[in-house]
Design a protein around this motif. Sequence first.
Motif, PDB file in Angstrom:
ATOM      1  N   LEU A 139       0.854  -1.198   0.000  1.00 38.73           N
ATOM      2  CA  LEU A 139       0.000   0.000   0.000  1.00 38.73           C
ATOM      3  C   LEU A 139       0.884   1.240   0.000  1.00 38.73           C
ATOM      4  N   PHE A 140       0.327   2.381  -0.438  1.00 39.68           N
ATOM      5  CA  PHE A 140       1.161   3.583  -0.499  1.00 39.68           C
ATOM      6  C   PHE A 140       1.701   3.964   0.874  1.00 39.68           C
ATOM      7  N   LEU A 141       0.990   3.586   1.918  1.00 41.71           N
ATOM      8  CA  LEU A 141       1.445   3.865   3.279  1.00 41.71           C
ATOM      9  C   LEU A 141       2.824   3.272   3.538  1.00 41.71           C
ATOM     10  N   ASP A 142       3.102   2.145   2.902  1.00 39.08           N
ATOM     11  CA  ASP A 142       4.380   1.444   3.122  1.00 39.08           C
ATOM     12  C   ASP A 142       5.568   2.253   2.600  1.00 39.08           C
ATOM     13  N   HIS A 143       5.307   3.235   1.725  1.00 35.63           N
ATOM     14  CA  HIS A 143       6.391   4.056   1.176  1.00 35.63           C
ATOM     15  C   HIS A 143       6.685   5.274   2.050  1.00 35.63           C
ATOM     16  N   LEU A 144       5.865   5.507   3.065  1.00 36.54           N
ATOM     17  CA  LEU A 144       6.043   6.690   3.907  1.00 36.54           C
ATOM     18  C   LEU A 144       7.039   6.398   5.023  1.00 36.54           C
ATOM     19  N   SER A 145       7.503   7.453   5.681  1.00 38.49           N
ATOM     20  CA  SER A 145       8.394   7.261   6.823  1.00 38.49           C
ATOM     21  C   SER A 145       7.600   6.569   7.932  1.00 38.49           C
ATOM     22  N   LEU A 146       8.311   5.894   8.820  1.00 40.03           N
ATOM     23  CA  LEU A 146       7.664   5.162   9.910  1.00 40.03           C
ATOM     24  C   LEU A 146       6.780   6.092  10.735  1.00 40.03           C
ATOM     25  N   LEU A 153      -1.936   5.786  10.436  1.00 42.89           N
ATOM     26  CA  LEU A 153      -2.594   4.546  10.862  1.00 42.89           C
ATOM     27  C   LEU A 153      -3.384   4.750  12.151  1.00 42.89           C
ATOM     28  N   SER A 154      -2.835   5.542  13.072  1.00 38.95           N
ATOM     29  CA  SER A 154      -3.577   5.736  14.324  1.00 38.95           C
ATOM     30  C   SER A 154      -4.820   6.584  14.061  1.00 38.95           C
ATOM     31  N   ARG A 155      -4.719   7.538  13.097  1.00 34.13           N
ATOM     32  CA  ARG A 155      -5.903   8.303  12.724  1.00 34.13           C
ATOM     33  C   ARG A 155      -6.962   7.383  12.104  1.00 34.13           C
TER      34      ARG A 155
END
Length: 178
Positions: A139-146, A153-155
């Motif tokens: 997912l595009f989230l996987d390309h973001l910084s931790l 993700l918490s949002r």
Amino acid sequence: MSLLPLHLLGSPALRQHSAEVKSIDDEIRRLVGDLFETMDAAKGVGLAANQVGITRRVAVVDAEGDRFAMIDPVIVETEGRATAEEGCLSIPDIYGDVTRPERVVMEALDVDGVRYRKEATGLKARAIQHELDHLDGILFLDHLSLLKRQMLLSRWRREHKDDAGYTKEVQAASARSE
Ligand code: NI
């Protein structure tokens, strides 16, 4: 053709490595038609089969006036780097800046089983890469910084804690989500 329910973040299908199609039959052609119809109704620029719970290597894109289906796609060439904001029909209302190659050359089968090659830059190149990622469970989230990923993700978890499941019906006349 029919509108298919979208799988949202949390659906195991989004994290699966999808299986090659290899031989194209009526079932795959129907899937391509349904993906186009569902993408259009959801006002997306791309949609992968596992986003409707079908873990086969099939995706559709409609970007920059070019509309195409990709079956068993592979990226054979990349060049440059570009950063732009991305979203995903499976993660509504969440956006993040993703850096990817600026230009790609992609090879895939079309619905007639004919192998074709497409060169793309800009939004089209980004959409192709985003959809190919889906087929590998990325997912595009996987390309973001931790840090950024954990924040989004918490949002997401806060906003979706009362969800009964992980699919969402797409309405034929739904409003553009971006
Ligand atoms: Ni997506």
